[in-house]
Design a protein around this motif. Structure first.
Motif, PDB file in Angstrom:
ATOM      1  N   VAL A 150       0.854  -1.186   0.000  1.00  0.00           N
ATOM      2  CA  VAL A 150       0.000   0.000   0.000  1.00  0.00           C
ATOM      3  C   VAL A 150       0.889   1.235   0.000  1.00  0.00           C
ATOM      4  O   VAL A 150       1.625   1.476   0.965  1.00  0.00           O
ATOM      5  CB  VAL A 150      -0.943   0.033   1.221  1.00  0.00           C
ATOM      6  N   SER A 151       0.840   1.995  -1.088  1.00  0.00           N
ATOM      7  CA  SER A 151       1.578   3.254  -1.172  1.00  0.00           C
ATOM      8  C   SER A 151       0.723   4.357  -0.561  1.00  0.00           C
ATOM      9  O   SER A 151      -0.409   4.579  -0.983  1.00  0.00           O
ATOM     10  CB  SER A 151       1.902   3.580  -2.633  1.00  0.00           C
ATOM     11  N   GLU A 175       8.215   7.119  -9.705  1.00  0.00           N
ATOM     12  CA  GLU A 175       8.394   6.802 -11.122  1.00  0.00           C
ATOM     13  C   GLU A 175       7.919   5.384 -11.424  1.00  0.00           C
ATOM     14  O   GLU A 175       8.130   4.460 -10.641  1.00  0.00           O
ATOM     15  CB  GLU A 175       9.868   6.929 -11.520  1.00  0.00           C
ATOM     16  N   PHE A 176       7.264   5.256 -12.582  1.00  0.00           N
ATOM     17  CA  PHE A 176       6.949   3.953 -13.152  1.00  0.00           C
ATOM     18  C   PHE A 176       7.899   3.739 -14.331  1.00  0.00           C
ATOM     19  O   PHE A 176       7.911   4.546 -15.267  1.00  0.00           O
ATOM     20  CB  PHE A 176       5.503   3.900 -13.651  1.00  0.00           C
ATOM     21  N   ILE A 177       8.680   2.687 -14.295  1.00  0.00           N
ATOM     22  CA  ILE A 177       9.618   2.405 -15.382  1.00  0.00           C
ATOM     23  C   ILE A 177       8.972   1.381 -16.298  1.00  0.00           C
ATOM     24  O   ILE A 177       8.928   0.179 -15.996  1.00  0.00           O
ATOM     25  CB  ILE A 177      10.964   1.890 -14.839  1.00  0.00           C
ATOM     26  N   SER A 178       8.446   1.851 -17.402  1.00  0.00           N
ATOM     27  CA  SER A 178       7.667   0.973 -18.272  1.00  0.00           C
ATOM     28  C   SER A 178       8.520  -0.116 -18.909  1.00  0.00           C
ATOM     29  O   SER A 178       8.038  -1.219 -19.177  1.00  0.00           O
ATOM     30  CB  SER A 178       6.966   1.798 -19.358  1.00  0.00           C
ATOM     31  N   GLU A 179       9.820   0.181 -19.159  1.00  0.00           N
ATOM     32  CA  GLU A 179      10.671  -0.811 -19.820  1.00  0.00           C
ATOM     33  C   GLU A 179      10.870  -2.055 -18.965  1.00  0.00           C
ATOM     34  O   GLU A 179      10.922  -3.181 -19.472  1.00  0.00           O
ATOM     35  CB  GLU A 179      12.041  -0.201 -20.154  1.00  0.00           C
ATOM     36  N   ASP A 187      11.659   6.850  -1.139  1.00  0.00           N
ATOM     37  CA  ASP A 187      12.737   6.481  -0.216  1.00  0.00           C
ATOM     38  C   ASP A 187      13.851   5.709  -0.913  1.00  0.00           C
ATOM     39  O   ASP A 187      14.789   5.227  -0.268  1.00  0.00           O
ATOM     40  CB  ASP A 187      12.186   5.665   0.952  1.00  0.00           C
ATOM     41  N   GLY A 188      13.759   5.582  -2.254  1.00  0.00           N
ATOM     42  CA  GLY A 188      14.785   4.886  -3.014  1.00  0.00           C
ATOM     43  C   GLY A 188      14.513   3.412  -3.223  1.00  0.00           C
ATOM     44  O   GLY A 188      15.213   2.753  -4.000  1.00  0.00           O
ATOM     45  N   SER A 189      13.525   2.857  -2.553  1.00  0.00           N
ATOM     46  CA  SER A 189      13.187   1.448  -2.735  1.00  0.00           C
ATOM     47  C   SER A 189      12.384   1.269  -4.019  1.00  0.00           C
ATOM     48  O   SER A 189      11.905   2.239  -4.618  1.00  0.00           O
ATOM     49  CB  SER A 189      12.384   0.934  -1.539  1.00  0.00           C
ATOM     50  N   TYR A 190      12.243   0.019  -4.440  1.00  0.00           N
ATOM     51  CA  TYR A 190      11.469  -0.251  -5.646  1.00  0.00           C
ATOM     52  C   TYR A 190      10.810  -1.619  -5.535  1.00  0.00           C
ATOM     53  O   TYR A 190      11.194  -2.469  -4.729  1.00  0.00           O
ATOM     54  CB  TYR A 190      12.354  -0.184  -6.893  1.00  0.00           C
ATOM     55  N   LEU A 191       9.796  -1.830  -6.359  1.00  0.00           N
ATOM     56  CA  LEU A 191       9.123  -3.120  -6.471  1.00  0.00           C
ATOM     57  C   LEU A 191       9.209  -3.592  -7.913  1.00  0.00           C
ATOM     58  O   LEU A 191       9.107  -2.788  -8.849  1.00  0.00           O
ATOM     59  CB  LEU A 191       7.654  -3.010  -6.053  1.00  0.00           C
TER      60      LEU A 191
END
Length: 345
Positions: A150-151, A175-179, A187-191
């Protein structure tokens, strides 16, 4: 939270099917079914002059005739109009065009959510932690791959210090990275490998019936997400016989009651005090909400603004004269406790 004169069954916060029965019963309670017109669409609302300097409103209405199988059109004139068409019209999803093109079936909005079944064993990210976000997350932990992410932008009054079991909080998406399909957070984390993103980010209101040419201005400024020239989220500076109920992040039903009482008194000419400077209020409230990172039509209980708003509306309405009209209800300590302890329900 219900109207003050008829409580919800089973407590102040109830499942979605209860308010439908509640509203149907409410009409019967007050014997006002004869005032209700169903299966009718308001196609146009135009301000007209009756020659006396008093604005009136011409409504163009479309009603479906089931016997004939066709639409019947008519026009009616009213002394005043209250807009109460709800605000859950246009789902608000922003900045995902490229991502959605690459992953067309992965993004949805809570407006289309009906059951958790399509998300069984799926990795899900929910964007938004208001009421719909909480409801959807609580539903998905039963079937989705855990944790359900949950964002959230900030903590709400119904959030505990720690997330519920099976739910992991994430900060705001940057940001959403479509590639790659990766989703980056502030916070620098990603999923990675997210199967579904469900937006629970609210709606934009829609007023397709508002005739801008006839009325001389737009009703709503979508660039600022606010009504044009409103006062107390209820009245309009340029339209003294126009009101609106239920727009914004406010407490459902109970807020509508305060707004309705104030509008009824003003339209009947029996308000206790005149409306103060509306320009001053709009400028002051815009500065307050901008400073606190809030939407313009958002009234928070946390800083006491909800109670102040109710007090302002109650002061305008005053007590009913000669027994005609409704007394603004007390917003009691019990109601405040219920709001602050909503998770108990």
């Amino acid at each position: 939270m219900s109207f003050s004169d008829k409580r919800f069954p089973y407590g102040p916060f109830v499942p979605h099917h209860v308010p439908l029965d509640y509203l149907q019963d409410y009409y019967s309670l007050h014997q006002i079914e004869h005032l209700l017109v169903l299966n009718t669409t308001v196609e146009d609302v135009s301000r007209i002059s009756d020659g006396t300097g008093q604005d009136r409103w011409q409504l163009t209405l479309r009603q479906y005739n089931h016997a004939e199988g066709l639409d019947e059109w008519r026009q009616e004139i009213f002394d005043a109009v209250i807009i109460a068409n709800g605000q859950h019209s246009i789902p608000y999803v922003k900045g995902l065009e490229e991502y959605m093109e690459r992953y067309p079936d992965s993004v949805s909005h809570s407006k289309s959510y009906r059951t958790p079944d399509p998300f069984k064993n799926k990795k899900v990210l929910i964007v938004g932690n208001s009421l719909s976000g909480r409801d959807v997350a609580g539903d998905l932990v039963k079937v989705a791959r855990l944790p359900v992410y949950v964002s959230r932008r900030h903590r709400t009054i119904w959030d505990a210090p720690e997330s519920d079991e099976g739910i992991e909080w994430k900060p705001v998406i940057v940001e959403f990275i479509s590639e790659t399909g990766q989703i980056l957070f502030e916070d620098g984390s990603y999923l990675s490998g997210i199967d579904h993103i469900i937006y629970c980010t609210g709606y934009k209101p829609s007023f397709p019936f508002w005739n801008t040419n006839a009325n001389g201005q737009e009703l709503y400024d979508y660039s600022k997400s606010k009504l044009n020239g409103s006062y107390l989220h209820t009245f309009f500076k340029n339209f003294p016989t126009l009101g609106i109920i239920g727009l914004g992040k406010i407490l459902a039903f109970r807020s509508y009651e305060y707004q309705a009482i104030a509008l009824a008194r003003v339209f009947a000419g029996r308000n206790a005090i005149d409306l103060p400077s509306q320009e001053e209020w709009e400028a002051s409230w815009e500065n307050y909400t901008r400073t606190n990172g809030m939407e313009f039509h958002e009234v928070s209980i946390e800083d006491g603004e909800l109670l102040r708003w109710y007090t302002q509306l109650s002061n305008i309405a005053g007590l009913p004269l000669c027994g005609k009209g409704r007394v603004p209800p007390a917003f009691t300590d019990e109601a405040i406790w219920q709001l602050r302890n909503v998770k108990r329900y």
